[in-house]
Motif scaffolding. Structure first.
Motif, PDB file in Angstrom:
ATOM      1  N   GLU A   4       0.844  -1.201   0.000  1.00 54.71           N
ATOM      2  CA  GLU A   4       0.000   0.000   0.000  1.00 54.71           C
ATOM      3  C   GLU A   4       0.878   1.249   0.000  1.00 54.71           C
ATOM      4  OE1 GLU A   4      -2.796   2.247   3.244  1.00 54.71           O
ATOM      5  OE2 GLU A   4      -2.958   0.081   3.116  1.00 54.71           O
ATOM      6  N   ASP A   5       1.902   1.260   0.852  1.00 54.43           N
ATOM      7  CA  ASP A   5       2.805   2.403   0.903  1.00 54.43           C
ATOM      8  C   ASP A   5       3.496   2.595  -0.434  1.00 54.43           C
ATOM      9  OD1 ASP A   5       2.129   2.707   3.541  1.00 54.43           O
ATOM     10  OD2 ASP A   5       3.947   1.766   4.316  1.00 54.43           O
ATOM     11  N   GLN A   6       3.947   1.491  -1.034  1.00 57.41           N
ATOM     12  CA  GLN A   6       4.654   1.569  -2.316  1.00 57.41           C
ATOM     13  C   GLN A   6       3.729   2.074  -3.418  1.00 57.41           C
ATOM     14  OE1 GLN A   6       7.980   1.169  -2.774  1.00 57.41           O
ATOM     15  NE2 GLN A   6       7.533   2.022  -4.776  1.00 57.41           N
ATOM     16  N   GLN A   7       2.492   1.562  -3.449  1.00 58.88           N
ATOM     17  CA  GLN A   7       1.543   2.017  -4.468  1.00 58.88           C
ATOM     18  C   GLN A   7       1.243   3.499  -4.292  1.00 58.88           C
ATOM     19  OE1 GLN A   7      -1.712  -0.692  -3.856  1.00 58.88           O
ATOM     20  NE2 GLN A   7      -1.124  -1.963  -5.598  1.00 58.88           N
ATOM     21  N   GLU A   8       1.060   3.922  -3.059  1.00 62.08           N
ATOM     22  CA  GLU A   8       0.784   5.331  -2.808  1.00 62.08           C
ATOM     23  C   GLU A   8       1.968   6.187  -3.243  1.00 62.08           C
ATOM     24  OE1 GLU A   8       0.033   8.207   0.965  1.00 62.08           O
ATOM     25  OE2 GLU A   8      -1.056   6.307   0.955  1.00 62.08           O
ATOM     26  N   ALA A  78      -1.664  18.792 -10.713  1.00 61.75           N
ATOM     27  CA  ALA A  78      -1.397  19.930  -9.823  1.00 61.75           C
ATOM     28  C   ALA A  78      -2.327  19.891  -8.616  1.00 61.75           C
ATOM     29  CB  ALA A  78      -1.542  21.246 -10.584  1.00 61.75           C
ATOM     30  N   LEU A  79      -3.607  19.603  -8.841  1.00 61.33           N
ATOM     31  CA  LEU A  79      -4.560  19.532  -7.725  1.00 61.33           C
ATOM     32  C   LEU A  79      -4.134  18.486  -6.703  1.00 61.33           C
ATOM     33  CD1 LEU A  79      -7.875  19.766  -9.775  1.00 61.33           C
ATOM     34  CD2 LEU A  79      -6.992  21.510  -8.199  1.00 61.33           C
ATOM     35  N   MET A  80      -3.720  17.306  -7.180  1.00 61.10           N
ATOM     36  CA  MET A  80      -3.302  16.233  -6.275  1.00 61.10           C
ATOM     37  C   MET A  80      -2.026  16.616  -5.524  1.00 61.10           C
ATOM     38  SD  MET A  80      -5.561  13.830  -6.312  1.00 61.10           S
ATOM     39  CE  MET A  80      -4.637  12.561  -5.445  1.00 61.10           C
ATOM     40  N   LEU A  81      -1.093  17.233  -6.221  1.00 65.79           N
ATOM     41  CA  LEU A  81       0.166  17.603  -5.584  1.00 65.79           C
ATOM     42  C   LEU A  81      -0.058  18.671  -4.517  1.00 65.79           C
ATOM     43  CD1 LEU A  81       3.103  16.817  -5.668  1.00 65.79           C
ATOM     44  CD2 LEU A  81       3.487  18.600  -7.351  1.00 65.79           C
ATOM     45  N   ILE A  82      -0.892  19.656  -4.827  1.00 66.38           N
ATOM     46  CA  ILE A  82      -1.185  20.709  -3.839  1.00 66.38           C
ATOM     47  C   ILE A  82      -1.917  20.107  -2.641  1.00 66.38           C
ATOM     48  CG2 ILE A  82      -2.461  22.843  -3.414  1.00 66.38           C
ATOM     49  CD1 ILE A  82      -2.029  23.476  -6.463  1.00 66.38           C
ATOM     50  N   PHE A  99      -8.350  17.852  -3.093  1.00 68.50           N
ATOM     51  CA  PHE A  99      -8.678  16.473  -3.439  1.00 68.50           C
ATOM     52  C   PHE A  99     -10.105  16.369  -3.980  1.00 68.50           C
ATOM     53  CE2 PHE A  99      -5.359  15.070  -0.146  1.00 68.50           C
ATOM     54  CZ  PHE A  99      -4.372  14.984  -1.119  1.00 68.50           C
ATOM     55  N   GLU A 100     -11.034  17.158  -3.422  1.00 66.38           N
ATOM     56  CA  GLU A 100     -12.415  17.163  -3.927  1.00 66.38           C
ATOM     57  C   GLU A 100     -12.443  17.634  -5.380  1.00 66.38           C
ATOM     58  OE1 GLU A 100     -14.772  19.501  -1.192  1.00 66.38           O
ATOM     59  OE2 GLU A 100     -14.475  18.044   0.410  1.00 66.38           O
ATOM     60  N   ARG A 101     -11.674  18.679  -5.668  1.00 72.92           N
ATOM     61  CA  ARG A 101     -11.622  19.181  -7.047  1.00 72.92           C
ATOM     62  C   ARG A 101     -11.032  18.123  -7.976  1.00 72.92           C
ATOM     63  NH1 ARG A 101      -9.017  25.054  -6.914  1.00 72.92           N
ATOM     64  NH2 ARG A 101      -9.225  24.780  -9.174  1.00 72.92           N
ATOM     65  N   ALA A 102      -9.972  17.448  -7.548  1.00 74.89           N
ATOM     66  CA  ALA A 102      -9.351  16.410  -8.376  1.00 74.89           C
ATOM     67  C   ALA A 102     -10.298  15.230  -8.569  1.00 74.89           C
ATOM     68  CB  ALA A 102      -8.040  15.948  -7.745  1.00 74.89           C
ATOM     69  N   ALA A 103     -11.110  14.933  -7.560  1.00 73.85           N
ATOM     70  CA  ALA A 103     -12.032  13.796  -7.638  1.00 73.85           C
ATOM     71  C   ALA A 103     -13.102  14.003  -8.711  1.00 73.85           C
ATOM     72  CB  ALA A 103     -12.691  13.553  -6.283  1.00 73.85           C
ATOM     73  N   ALA A 110     -10.403   8.025  -8.410  1.00 73.93           N
ATOM     74  CA  ALA A 110     -10.107   6.954  -7.448  1.00 73.93           C
ATOM     75  C   ALA A 110      -9.051   7.395  -6.437  1.00 73.93           C
ATOM     76  CB  ALA A 110      -9.655   5.690  -8.182  1.00 73.93           C
ATOM     77  N   GLN A 111      -7.947   7.926  -6.945  1.00 73.59           N
ATOM     78  CA  GLN A 111      -6.855   8.348  -6.057  1.00 73.59           C
ATOM     79  C   GLN A 111      -7.295   9.505  -5.153  1.00 73.59           C
ATOM     80  OE1 GLN A 111      -3.438   9.859  -8.156  1.00 73.59           O
ATOM     81  NE2 GLN A 111      -2.203  10.021  -6.311  1.00 73.59           N
TER      82      GLN A 111
END
Length: 160
Positions: A4-8, A78-82, A99-103, A110-111
């Motif tokens: 899980e850590d590696q996938q993340e 960018a959204l996920m990184l921020i 994260f809501e915006r990226a979703a 999913a991520q």
């Protein structure tokens, strides 16, 4: 748990790699002005910004990425990184917004929902996190998410 850590980490690194290129190309106008007014020396090298952002300790770099998102609101990387940066800083509420915006973007749903759920779990909002986790699992099945759902369900039951 290790997987899980590696996938993340793999997912985070993929998002960071995409953003690093954008940071290099899209320095903010303020940063460009600063570069001009400092005789071309710049505020910091763009490589420093990219590394700082990837390491989660680049407040200036996040401002640059926020400007990227202002210009391109559908930039999921960018959204996920921020969001990840603010999560690392302990600002879960602000991270949730990104994260809501990226979703809302199919490629990141999913991520992003899994990351939203993690923050809600940290806040003790187990029942609120479960629909997000289940949707993430529905989109992109993962043994790790399945185990996490079971753990969160146990926590939710224990809290009742």
């Amino acid at each position: 748990h290790h997987r899980e850590d590696q996938q993340e980490r793999d997912g985070r690194h993929a998002a960071e790699d995409g953003c690093r290129d954008k940071v290099a190309l899209l320095l903010s106008p303020a940063a460009r002005d600063h570069t001009v007014h400092n005789g071309g020396r710049g505020h910091r090298g763009d490589e420093d910004d990219r590394v700082a952002l990837a390491d989660g300790d680049g407040a200036e770099a996040v401002k640059v990425m926020e400007e990227v998102v202002a210009q391109d609101p559908l930039d999921g990387d960018a959204l996920m990184l921020i969001g990840g940066y603010y999560a690392k800083q302990g600002d879960g509420d602000r991270a949730l917004i990104y994260f809501e915006r990226a979703a809302n973007l199919d490629a990141f749903e999913a991520q992003a929902k899994a990351r939203q759920a993690q923050i809600l779990v940290q806040k003790g909002k187990y029942s609120e996190s479960l629909p997000l986790l289940k949707r993430s699992q529905e989109i992109k099945p993962s043994e790790d998410i399945a185990r996490y759902i079971e753990q969160v369900e146990r926590l939710a039951r224990a809290k009742r």
